[in-house]
Design an enzyme around this catalytic site. Sequence first.
Site, PDB file in Angstrom:
ATOM      1  N   ARG A 459     -26.416 -22.994  20.981  1.00  0.00           N
ATOM      2  CA  ARG A 459     -25.694 -22.699  19.737  1.00  0.00           C
ATOM      3  C   ARG A 459     -26.623 -23.054  18.584  1.00  0.00           C
ATOM      4  O   ARG A 459     -27.318 -24.067  18.633  1.00  0.00           O
ATOM      5  CB  ARG A 459     -24.414 -23.533  19.597  1.00  0.00           C
ATOM      6  CG  ARG A 459     -23.411 -23.392  20.726  1.00  0.00           C
ATOM      7  CD  ARG A 459     -22.121 -24.140  20.391  1.00  0.00           C
ATOM      8  NE  ARG A 459     -21.308 -24.398  21.552  1.00  0.00           N
ATOM      9  CZ  ARG A 459     -20.434 -23.531  22.073  1.00  0.00           C
ATOM     10  NH1 ARG A 459     -20.281 -22.355  21.506  1.00  0.00           N
ATOM     11  NH2 ARG A 459     -19.722 -23.837  23.137  1.00  0.00           N
ATOM     12  N   ARG A 489     -19.484 -20.130  24.998  1.00  0.00           N
ATOM     13  CA  ARG A 489     -18.119 -19.733  24.644  1.00  0.00           C
ATOM     14  C   ARG A 489     -17.869 -19.780  23.144  1.00  0.00           C
ATOM     15  O   ARG A 489     -18.162 -20.778  22.484  1.00  0.00           O
ATOM     16  CB  ARG A 489     -17.103 -20.616  25.373  1.00  0.00           C
ATOM     17  CG  ARG A 489     -15.653 -20.227  25.093  1.00  0.00           C
ATOM     18  CD  ARG A 489     -14.687 -21.107  25.828  1.00  0.00           C
ATOM     19  NE  ARG A 489     -14.624 -20.767  27.243  1.00  0.00           N
ATOM     20  CZ  ARG A 489     -14.667 -21.647  28.226  1.00  0.00           C
ATOM     21  NH1 ARG A 489     -14.827 -22.917  27.947  1.00  0.00           N
ATOM     22  NH2 ARG A 489     -14.583 -21.266  29.479  1.00  0.00           N
ATOM     23  N   HIS A 519     -27.532 -24.698  29.427  1.00  0.00           N
ATOM     24  CA  HIS A 519     -26.991 -25.610  28.427  1.00  0.00           C
ATOM     25  C   HIS A 519     -27.995 -26.685  28.025  1.00  0.00           C
ATOM     26  O   HIS A 519     -27.754 -27.449  27.097  1.00  0.00           O
ATOM     27  CB  HIS A 519     -25.716 -26.261  28.994  1.00  0.00           C
ATOM     28  CG  HIS A 519     -24.930 -27.068  28.003  1.00  0.00           C
ATOM     29  ND1 HIS A 519     -24.856 -28.443  28.064  1.00  0.00           N
ATOM     30  CD2 HIS A 519     -24.193 -26.698  26.931  1.00  0.00           C
ATOM     31  CE1 HIS A 519     -24.086 -28.882  27.084  1.00  0.00           C
ATOM     32  NE2 HIS A 519     -23.677 -27.851  26.371  1.00  0.00           N
TER      33      HIS A 519
END
Length: 767
Positions: A459, A489, A519
């Site tokens: 992100r 997500r 991640h």
Amino acid sequence: MKPVSTNDGGTPNSARKRKTSAAKPEPDNGTAKPVRARKTNSSTPRTAVRATRGGSASRPAQEFRALPAAPPAVTSAPTAVESLPDDRYFNRELSWQDFNARVLALAEDESQPLLERAKFLAIFASNLDEFYMVRVAGLKRRDETGLPVRSADGLTPREQLAYIAKRNQDLVERHTNAFELHLRPQLADEDIHIVGWNDLTGADQLRLSNYFSEQIFPVLTPLAVDPAHPFPYISGLSLNLAITVRDPEAGTERFARVKVPSNVPRLMRIEQQPREVRTATFLPLEELIAAHLGELFTGMEVTEHHAFRVTRNADFEVEEDRDEDLLQALERELAQRRFGPPVRLEVAQDMSEHMLELLLRELEVDPRDVVEVPGLLDLTCLHQLSGVDRKELKDRPFVPATHPAFGERETPKSVFATLREGDVLVHHPYDSFSTSVQRFIEQAAADSKVLAIKQTLYRTSGDSPIVDALIDAAEAGKQVVALVEIKARFDEQANITWARTLERAGVHVVYGLVGLKTHCKVSMVVRQEGSTIRRYCHIGTGNYNPKTARLYEDLGILTADPTIGADLTDLFNVLTGYSRQDTYRNILTSPHGIRRGIVRAIGEEIELARAGQTAGIRIKCNSLVDEQVIDALYHASQAGVPVDIVVRGICALKPGVEGLSENIHVRSILGRFLEHSRIFTFLAGGTRWIGSADMMHRNLDRRIEALVRVKDPKLTAQLDYIFESALHPSTRCWVLGSTGEWTPFPASGDDVRDHQVELAKRHGAAG
């Protein structure tokens, strides 16, 4: 600030005590004990209708690959799992609700600045939205498909939904009361008003009526429901008005729906005449629309109107086919997300029965999934109050400090020269992200000696300087690889946009591995230094996002250690090539190595304790759910090893149970910054790890994660201090008991410490 107790009526602790005493739950046919019974038959009396509410540019296919399935975890526990009691876990969903109750307690805490309390009310609301979109949606899907999957504490999906429903209605009422009965009047005392249409002066109403006619009316689309007009689609999380109109000639009544525009501020600020600097008055947009419904239904009589809101299932998985472009598959699924089935219907508490029945029928909502809100719907709008210029009602502005290793902001030192002298541990937001990690990437992009940059992006911000630096590096002829996780997500569309932007600039973009999310937070710079190639690395616990780095507490290590450089080289070969390596020198990775490594380290701590060494385990994480890790910690406690856990959110481990976990202590710290770092410390073994992985199934089995071992004594001392501060007897926190209750601690006293304030002082940050 004294924490507010979260043990109000309606907590799920009774469910947990039930498990401790081995009593089976009463599922009541899958529903919580009803407040009012409900049926959707319009002929049913009102008391039989109100039930418990609150229920439940493309890349070629070869650039993403599958890894072999993770091998079973290797445990070093000294005793068999069979020796542990069956009722040794808390329910993860109920534990999450307890976490959100602690967030709500911050909003109720009158020692907090007033506008910060409003922020916590908004955070509570947005947390709950996501909980329903993902967790409740998953449980409902399992229940509806009849999957016989029980939670670790033995509950069926239906039983969990029942407990969630009851607890949620209690929390929603508490949330509304915190706003309507306390915060709203206190804001008014400070000349910050959230008012209704009838509270406005005639002059204000006239100005707003003109504004409505010119700016709002053209945007609105009233949708009738009759034989010629089917019931409209209601998008997830949209705010809507359900309206009944009567034909004055025929006397017939019809239903209509008006969507409240989401591209207009929900709380409309009313300019004061004459202008008052201190006064801020806001009118909810739906109030303005409701006052002018007559203009939308000319010639009809509006007999009633009520607000409602639908939450839809957003828990979808991309069907990853090795022969299909992942970007195209994801975009297809994103287009379908907005059509997910409803999982919650929020309605105004005064909504009439016949209107509610119509919504239930047309939306195909289970009555148990209705949540009555006795006030303003969707308090995420309170985030808007942060724009009110009242410094005395907010936390003091916070200014991160530049880490001493990187010099002053005005006279920065070369990151590469600094790292050749030794490793640097940065602790955000106390240490500035922009003058450490961001500078590392920006200097690499501008340095003519840098040959390559390799970076993961999970992100990032909308105007990311990290992405800009990668583009600059590619345009300068450097080899740049960015692994963009487009399955992050709720950030999927943003990451697709970034991926295409990077590709157009010449960056080699890959999307990860089939079946796994990437991640881990890792970056590597390859630099030519004379005849030597040197690798500089960053491994962190948080995203490469300069905005959240000012709000989230995270750690990162910057290093020129050649073994870590070799490890990241191997890891990027896994992420971008066909390598299947799963063992490394100084890092642990999932899905193959983190659980195995942590459980082995716990087992080694047990053996060293038995050999007479001073042992101890300290863990700081966001969530602790994984049963194998929890069982290993139970074995450590049984062997006399003291275990201290600082967890922000979910904890499925039961501390303080005699014979099982009396040596385990769990506390939770919440505050101005979101506690996000993960640290694993094993005192006798002398190992300390930081990284991206929480102790959850998804992190350990379905994601690429990375933990790095921190070896430099100066850096390990920094990690130890974080625990010393968090575990200090005077540090404000919540303590988890053996039956599931979270108790504010310390109970009272003038010497209560704020962990985050203490860390800010230690780092020289201002705030």
